[in-house]
Motif scaffolding. Structure first.
Motif, PDB file in Angstrom:
ATOM      1  N   TRP A   1      -4.498   2.389  -2.024  1.00 42.58           N
ATOM      2  CA  TRP A   1      -5.349   1.311  -2.516  1.00 42.58           C
ATOM      3  C   TRP A   1      -4.830   0.794  -3.857  1.00 42.58           C
ATOM      4  O   TRP A   1      -4.728  -0.409  -4.064  1.00 42.58           O
ATOM      5  CB  TRP A   1      -6.801   1.780  -2.639  1.00 42.58           C
ATOM      6  CG  TRP A   1      -7.740   0.664  -2.971  1.00 42.58           C
ATOM      7  CD1 TRP A   1      -8.376  -0.159  -2.086  1.00 42.58           C
ATOM      8  CD2 TRP A   1      -8.120   0.224  -4.273  1.00 42.58           C
ATOM      9  NE1 TRP A   1      -9.130  -1.079  -2.763  1.00 42.58           N
ATOM     10  CE2 TRP A   1      -9.003  -0.867  -4.120  1.00 42.58           C
ATOM     11  CE3 TRP A   1      -7.820   0.639  -5.560  1.00 42.58           C
ATOM     12  CZ2 TRP A   1      -9.580  -1.536  -5.191  1.00 42.58           C
ATOM     13  CZ3 TRP A   1      -8.391  -0.028  -6.638  1.00 42.58           C
ATOM     14  CH2 TRP A   1      -9.258  -1.098  -6.446  1.00 42.58           C
ATOM     15  N   LEU A   2      -4.483   1.710  -4.767  1.00 46.38           N
ATOM     16  CA  LEU A   2      -3.972   1.290  -6.077  1.00 46.38           C
ATOM     17  C   LEU A   2      -2.700   0.462  -5.930  1.00 46.38           C
ATOM     18  O   LEU A   2      -2.493  -0.508  -6.657  1.00 46.38           O
ATOM     19  CB  LEU A   2      -3.669   2.505  -6.955  1.00 46.38           C
ATOM     20  CG  LEU A   2      -4.842   3.179  -7.643  1.00 46.38           C
ATOM     21  CD1 LEU A   2      -4.345   4.411  -8.398  1.00 46.38           C
ATOM     22  CD2 LEU A   2      -5.571   2.239  -8.578  1.00 46.38           C
ATOM     23  N   ASP A   3      -1.842   0.842  -4.998  1.00 42.03           N
ATOM     24  CA  ASP A   3      -0.556   0.160  -4.829  1.00 42.03           C
ATOM     25  C   ASP A   3      -0.657  -1.171  -4.086  1.00 42.03           C
ATOM     26  O   ASP A   3       0.251  -1.998  -4.194  1.00 42.03           O
ATOM     27  CB  ASP A   3       0.428   1.068  -4.083  1.00 42.03           C
ATOM     28  CG  ASP A   3       0.864   2.264  -4.910  1.00 42.03           C
ATOM     29  OD1 ASP A   3       0.654   2.266  -6.140  1.00 42.03           O
ATOM     30  OD2 ASP A   3       1.406   3.214  -4.322  1.00 42.03           O
ATOM     31  N   HIS A   4      -1.740  -1.395  -3.333  1.00 45.83           N
ATOM     32  CA  HIS A   4      -1.821  -2.584  -2.491  1.00 45.83           C
ATOM     33  C   HIS A   4      -2.963  -3.541  -2.825  1.00 45.83           C
ATOM     34  O   HIS A   4      -3.040  -4.616  -2.232  1.00 45.83           O
ATOM     35  CB  HIS A   4      -1.917  -2.169  -1.019  1.00 45.83           C
ATOM     36  CG  HIS A   4      -0.664  -1.518  -0.539  1.00 45.83           C
ATOM     37  ND1 HIS A   4      -0.453  -0.163  -0.619  1.00 45.83           N
ATOM     38  CD2 HIS A   4       0.460  -2.031  -0.012  1.00 45.83           C
ATOM     39  CE1 HIS A   4       0.752   0.126  -0.151  1.00 45.83           C
ATOM     40  NE2 HIS A   4       1.326  -0.993   0.222  1.00 45.83           N
ATOM     41  N   GLU A   5      -3.817  -3.185  -3.750  1.00 48.04           N
ATOM     42  CA  GLU A   5      -4.933  -4.060  -4.121  1.00 48.04           C
ATOM     43  C   GLU A   5      -4.461  -5.043  -5.195  1.00 48.04           C
ATOM     44  O   GLU A   5      -4.097  -4.633  -6.290  1.00 48.04           O
ATOM     45  CB  GLU A   5      -6.106  -3.220  -4.633  1.00 48.04           C
ATOM     46  CG  GLU A   5      -7.243  -4.026  -5.207  1.00 48.04           C
ATOM     47  CD  GLU A   5      -7.803  -5.043  -4.234  1.00 48.04           C
ATOM     48  OE1 GLU A   5      -7.999  -6.196  -4.674  1.00 48.04           O
ATOM     49  OE2 GLU A   5      -8.024  -4.711  -3.065  1.00 48.04           O
ATOM     50  N   PRO A   6      -4.446  -6.344  -4.910  1.00 45.36           N
ATOM     51  CA  PRO A   6      -3.964  -7.331  -5.877  1.00 45.36           C
ATOM     52  C   PRO A   6      -4.747  -7.321  -7.193  1.00 45.36           C
ATOM     53  O   PRO A   6      -4.179  -7.607  -8.250  1.00 45.36           O
ATOM     54  CB  PRO A   6      -4.142  -8.675  -5.162  1.00 45.36           C
ATOM     55  CG  PRO A   6      -4.242  -8.341  -3.718  1.00 45.36           C
ATOM     56  CD  PRO A   6      -4.803  -6.956  -3.629  1.00 45.36           C
TER      57      PRO A   6
END
Length: 70
Positions: A57-62
């Protein structure tokens, strides 16, 4: 209702998900990844919302990128 990230607290070590600490950012109990951070948000209806999140989530949430750039 659009929320805004206020704070991200990354943990020193990932923690496995348990029934009482399921990653809340996905909105479902389908994610089984380890949790890595607390995320605090606010929106028009609440001044403080708490999520636990996985690395994915941290890596893919804009919104994370936007928050960390500010």
């Amino acid at each position: 209702m659009k929320s805004r990230i206020v704070q991200i607290v990354r943990w020193d070590a990932p923690q496995p998900q348990r029934a009482e600490s399921v990653g809340s950012a996905h909105g479902a109990r389908t994610c089984t990844r380890d949790l890595v951070a607390d995320v605090f948000l606010c929106d028009a209806g609440s001044s403080r919302i708490h999520w636990t999140v996985c690395r994915h989530w941290l890596d893919h949430e804009p919104d994370v990128t936007a928050h960390e750039a500010s």
